[in-house]
Scaffold this motif. Structure first.
Motif, PDB file in Angstrom:
ATOM      1  N   VAL A 275      44.362  14.666 -68.271  1.00  0.00           N
ATOM      2  CA  VAL A 275      43.414  14.078 -67.073  1.00  0.00           C
ATOM      3  C   VAL A 275      42.159  14.870 -67.444  1.00  0.00           C
ATOM      4  O   VAL A 275      42.006  15.879 -68.308  1.00  0.00           O
ATOM      5  N   LYS A 276      41.166  14.381 -66.641  1.00  0.00           N
ATOM      6  CA  LYS A 276      39.953  15.160 -66.692  1.00  0.00           C
ATOM      7  C   LYS A 276      39.880  16.416 -65.855  1.00  0.00           C
ATOM      8  O   LYS A 276      40.582  16.354 -64.851  1.00  0.00           O
ATOM      9  N   PRO A 277      38.862  17.254 -66.257  1.00  0.00           N
ATOM     10  CA  PRO A 277      39.214  18.599 -65.246  1.00  0.00           C
ATOM     11  C   PRO A 277      38.834  18.366 -63.984  1.00  0.00           C
ATOM     12  O   PRO A 277      39.516  19.011 -62.988  1.00  0.00           O
ATOM     13  N   GLN A 278      38.059  17.145 -63.529  1.00  0.00           N
ATOM     14  CA  GLN A 278      37.874  17.083 -62.064  1.00  0.00           C
ATOM     15  C   GLN A 278      38.992  16.305 -61.512  1.00  0.00           C
ATOM     16  O   GLN A 278      39.083  16.324 -60.076  1.00  0.00           O
TER      17      GLN A 278
ATOM     18  N   LEU B 140      56.777  15.671 -61.330  1.00  0.00           N
ATOM     19  CA  LEU B 140      57.464  16.957 -61.795  1.00  0.00           C
ATOM     20  C   LEU B 140      58.044  16.831 -63.258  1.00  0.00           C
ATOM     21  O   LEU B 140      58.659  17.716 -63.959  1.00  0.00           O
ATOM     22  N   LYS B 141      58.190  15.516 -63.799  1.00  0.00           N
ATOM     23  CA  LYS B 141      58.706  15.087 -64.967  1.00  0.00           C
ATOM     24  C   LYS B 141      57.714  15.254 -66.083  1.00  0.00           C
ATOM     25  O   LYS B 141      57.720  14.621 -67.394  1.00  0.00           O
ATOM     26  N   LYS B 142      56.523  15.601 -65.868  1.00  0.00           N
ATOM     27  CA  LYS B 142      55.590  15.645 -66.981  1.00  0.00           C
ATOM     28  C   LYS B 142      54.716  16.728 -66.626  1.00  0.00           C
ATOM     29  O   LYS B 142      54.593  17.549 -65.955  1.00  0.00           O
ATOM     30  N   ILE B 143      53.927  17.274 -67.759  1.00  0.00           N
ATOM     31  CA  ILE B 143      53.039  18.241 -67.981  1.00  0.00           C
ATOM     32  C   ILE B 143      51.461  17.432 -68.022  1.00  0.00           C
ATOM     33  O   ILE B 143      51.342  16.954 -68.809  1.00  0.00           O
ATOM     34  N   TYR B 144      50.558  18.019 -67.198  1.00  0.00           N
ATOM     35  CA  TYR B 144      49.325  17.819 -67.045  1.00  0.00           C
ATOM     36  C   TYR B 144      48.431  18.696 -67.891  1.00  0.00           C
ATOM     37  O   TYR B 144      48.329  19.917 -67.338  1.00  0.00           O
ATOM     38  N   VAL B 145      47.469  18.118 -68.688  1.00  0.00           N
ATOM     39  CA  VAL B 145      46.706  18.891 -69.455  1.00  0.00           C
ATOM     40  C   VAL B 145      45.260  18.422 -69.246  1.00  0.00           C
ATOM     41  O   VAL B 145      44.939  17.305 -69.453  1.00  0.00           O
ATOM     42  N   SER B 146      44.296  19.424 -69.081  1.00  0.00           N
ATOM     43  CA  SER B 146      43.046  19.004 -69.224  1.00  0.00           C
ATOM     44  C   SER B 146      42.156  19.960 -70.182  1.00  0.00           C
ATOM     45  O   SER B 146      42.588  20.898 -70.270  1.00  0.00           O
ATOM     46  N   VAL B 147      41.417  19.265 -71.204  1.00  0.00           N
ATOM     47  CA  VAL B 147      40.703  19.835 -71.962  1.00  0.00           C
ATOM     48  C   VAL B 147      39.278  20.146 -71.473  1.00  0.00           C
ATOM     49  O   VAL B 147      38.473  19.332 -71.129  1.00  0.00           O
ATOM     50  N   VAL B 148      39.014  21.599 -71.488  1.00  0.00           N
ATOM     51  CA  VAL B 148      37.901  22.036 -70.335  1.00  0.00           C
ATOM     52  C   VAL B 148      37.091  22.639 -71.635  1.00  0.00           C
ATOM     53  O   VAL B 148      36.990  23.401 -71.934  1.00  0.00           O
ATOM     54  N   ASP B 149      35.989  21.773 -71.867  1.00  0.00           N
ATOM     55  CA  ASP B 149      34.924  22.053 -73.000  1.00  0.00           C
ATOM     56  C   ASP B 149      33.671  22.748 -72.149  1.00  0.00           C
ATOM     57  O   ASP B 149      33.617  22.464 -70.925  1.00  0.00           O
TER      58      ASP B 149
ATOM     59  N   LEU C  48      21.206  31.604 -69.923  1.00  0.00           N
ATOM     60  CA  LEU C  48      20.929  30.681 -68.873  1.00  0.00           C
ATOM     61  C   LEU C  48      22.005  29.829 -67.938  1.00  0.00           C
ATOM     62  O   LEU C  48      21.584  29.314 -67.052  1.00  0.00           O
ATOM     63  N   TYR C  49      23.112  30.102 -68.634  1.00  0.00           N
ATOM     64  CA  TYR C  49      24.159  29.409 -68.237  1.00  0.00           C
ATOM     65  C   TYR C  49      25.145  30.403 -67.240  1.00  0.00           C
ATOM     66  O   TYR C  49      25.276  31.316 -67.628  1.00  0.00           O
ATOM     67  N   LYS C  50      26.111  29.515 -66.380  1.00  0.00           N
ATOM     68  CA  LYS C  50      27.135  30.308 -65.712  1.00  0.00           C
ATOM     69  C   LYS C  50      28.209  29.483 -65.789  1.00  0.00           C
ATOM     70  O   LYS C  50      28.023  28.335 -65.714  1.00  0.00           O
ATOM     71  N   SER C  51      29.386  29.997 -65.757  1.00  0.00           N
ATOM     72  CA  SER C  51      30.604  28.910 -65.617  1.00  0.00           C
ATOM     73  C   SER C  51      30.982  29.019 -64.370  1.00  0.00           C
ATOM     74  O   SER C  51      30.980  30.001 -63.305  1.00  0.00           O
ATOM     75  N   ILE C  52      31.715  27.661 -63.941  1.00  0.00           N
ATOM     76  CA  ILE C  52      32.186  27.182 -62.570  1.00  0.00           C
ATOM     77  C   ILE C  52      33.642  27.177 -62.738  1.00  0.00           C
ATOM     78  O   ILE C  52      34.122  26.585 -61.979  1.00  0.00           O
ATOM     79  N   PHE C  53      34.108  27.495 -63.850  1.00  0.00           N
ATOM     80  CA  PHE C  53      35.637  27.277 -63.907  1.00  0.00           C
ATOM     81  C   PHE C  53      36.479  27.804 -63.016  1.00  0.00           C
ATOM     82  O   PHE C  53      37.480  27.062 -62.512  1.00  0.00           O
ATOM     83  N   SER C  54      36.260  29.087 -62.463  1.00  0.00           N
ATOM     84  CA  SER C  54      37.061  29.690 -61.730  1.00  0.00           C
ATOM     85  C   SER C  54      37.059  28.994 -60.125  1.00  0.00           C
ATOM     86  O   SER C  54      38.283  29.420 -59.379  1.00  0.00           O
ATOM     87  N   LYS C  55      36.043  28.517 -59.932  1.00  0.00           N
ATOM     88  CA  LYS C  55      35.725  28.012 -58.572  1.00  0.00           C
ATOM     89  C   LYS C  55      36.164  26.309 -58.619  1.00  0.00           C
ATOM     90  O   LYS C  55      37.061  25.982 -57.473  1.00  0.00           O
ATOM     91  N   GLU C  56      35.981  25.812 -59.677  1.00  0.00           N
ATOM     92  CA  GLU C  56      35.949  24.225 -59.486  1.00  0.00           C
ATOM     93  C   GLU C  56      37.531  23.885 -60.210  1.00  0.00           C
ATOM     94  O   GLU C  56      37.922  22.780 -59.734  1.00  0.00           O
ATOM     95  N   PHE C  57      37.835  24.350 -60.959  1.00  0.00           N
ATOM     96  CA  PHE C  57      39.111  23.940 -61.754  1.00  0.00           C
ATOM     97  C   PHE C  57      40.386  25.089 -61.852  1.00  0.00           C
ATOM     98  O   PHE C  57      41.280  24.679 -61.563  1.00  0.00           O
ATOM     99  N   ALA C  58      40.162  26.353 -61.991  1.00  0.00           N
ATOM    100  CA  ALA C  58      40.917  27.098 -61.916  1.00  0.00           C
ATOM    101  C   ALA C  58      42.361  27.390 -60.820  1.00  0.00           C
ATOM    102  O   ALA C  58      43.193  27.739 -61.073  1.00  0.00           O
ATOM    103  N   PRO C  59      41.506  26.973 -59.399  1.00  0.00           N
ATOM    104  CA  PRO C  59      42.595  27.051 -58.429  1.00  0.00           C
ATOM    105  C   PRO C  59      43.380  26.138 -58.583  1.00  0.00           C
ATOM    106  O   PRO C  59      44.675  26.217 -57.904  1.00  0.00           O
TER     107      PRO C  59
END
Length: 278
Positions: free
Chosen positions: A53-56, A67-76, A100-111
């Protein structure tokens, strides 16, 4: 490798047959990075009943997935690295000016992620994917996205085994003899698996390829063989800019004529910072 894949395949059959405990909820994986490390992890995960699936879309499948699947997202990098001024991400700029960049992974996807598999090497001036504060927030009661568990984040596997890197609180590697530890975000301490209690399962073995010697040798040898002739004809007495080698060989040269090459000049800065700290 064949035996390892068969073990994963067996677990996959159990999951597909509904053996996953309902208390765990939908299992979601975030693969950090899209390079060779990530592709290697994807090769193994292909033995599971996986759906990409997409990260979004992680939030949606975490809440309503099968529950019979594993969902995987490649976060580039372009998925979670942003500029404050809103300008679009470019790899060229990021490698030149990562600050110049910051990560939004912890707020947008990690939860919405059960397990993070890290395949991204980190340099001292690059933004981290997950800070020590981030993981403490993610495992707090206020941030809990899984009422059946203390927190949704169950495990982190740092394949890069990069202490203090893109996952900040991983300050040391685990070992072959003791590949897993429990990290307690509230105290910032690690515990051996023989101790029970809440925490995040951690695996970060630096010499993992040594456990698959034949496969590792074949893989590394196949990648290196086409480059040997270029390596043998390289003339170290000439300036680097006059080197006629393939880019893959030239870009791997760390020191030329007694100086660090441009891609590795950060090593001198890093050593100076470490000396100042000590």
């Amino acid at each position: 490798m064949a035996a390892a894949k068969e073990a994963v395949r067996k677990a996959g059959r159990e999951i597909a047959n509904g053996a996953m405990p309902a208390a765990l909820g939908t299992l979601t994986f975030a693969l950090m990075g899209a390079g060779r490390v990530s592709k290697g992890a994807q090769e193994v995960m292909a033995e599971l009943p996986v759906e990409y699936v997409k990260p979004q879309d992680l939030k949606k499948v975490a809440q309503n997935g099968d529950l019979k699947k594993i969902y995987v997202s490649v976060v580039d990098a372009p998925d979670h690295l942003v500029r404050d001024d809103g300008r679009a991400f470019t790899f060229e700029e990021y490698f030149k000016e990562p600050q110049l960049y910051k990560s939004i992974f912890s707020k947008e996807f990690a939860p919405w992620v059960s397990c993070i598999i890290n395949g991204v090497l980190w340099s001292y001036n690059h933004p981290r994917s997950l800070t020590t504060t981030d993981v403490k927030t993610l495992t707090s009661k206020d941030a809990n996205q899984h009422p059946s568990l203390p927190h949704r984040l169950v495990a982190i596997c740092d394949i890069t085994a990069d202490p203090g890197g893109s996952i900040e609180f991983l300050t040391d590697c685990t070992s072959i003899e003791q590949p897993f530890q429990l990290y307690d975000p509230t105290t910032g301490t690690f515990k051996d698996m023989k101790y029970s209690g809440d925490g995040v399962l951690i695996c970060s073995v630096s010499n993992m390829p040594s456990q698959l010697p034949h496969d590792s040798t074949d893989s590394f040898g196949n990648m290196l063989s086409p480059l040997i002739s270029d390596m043998l004809t390289s003339d170290a007495s000439k300036p680097l800019e006059d080197e006629k080698s393939l880019n893959s060989v030239k870009s791997a040269i760390i020191v030329s004529n007694g100086k660090l090459t441009p891609p590795f000049e950060y090593i001198a800065k890093l050593r100076k910072e470490n000396e100042q700290k000590s």
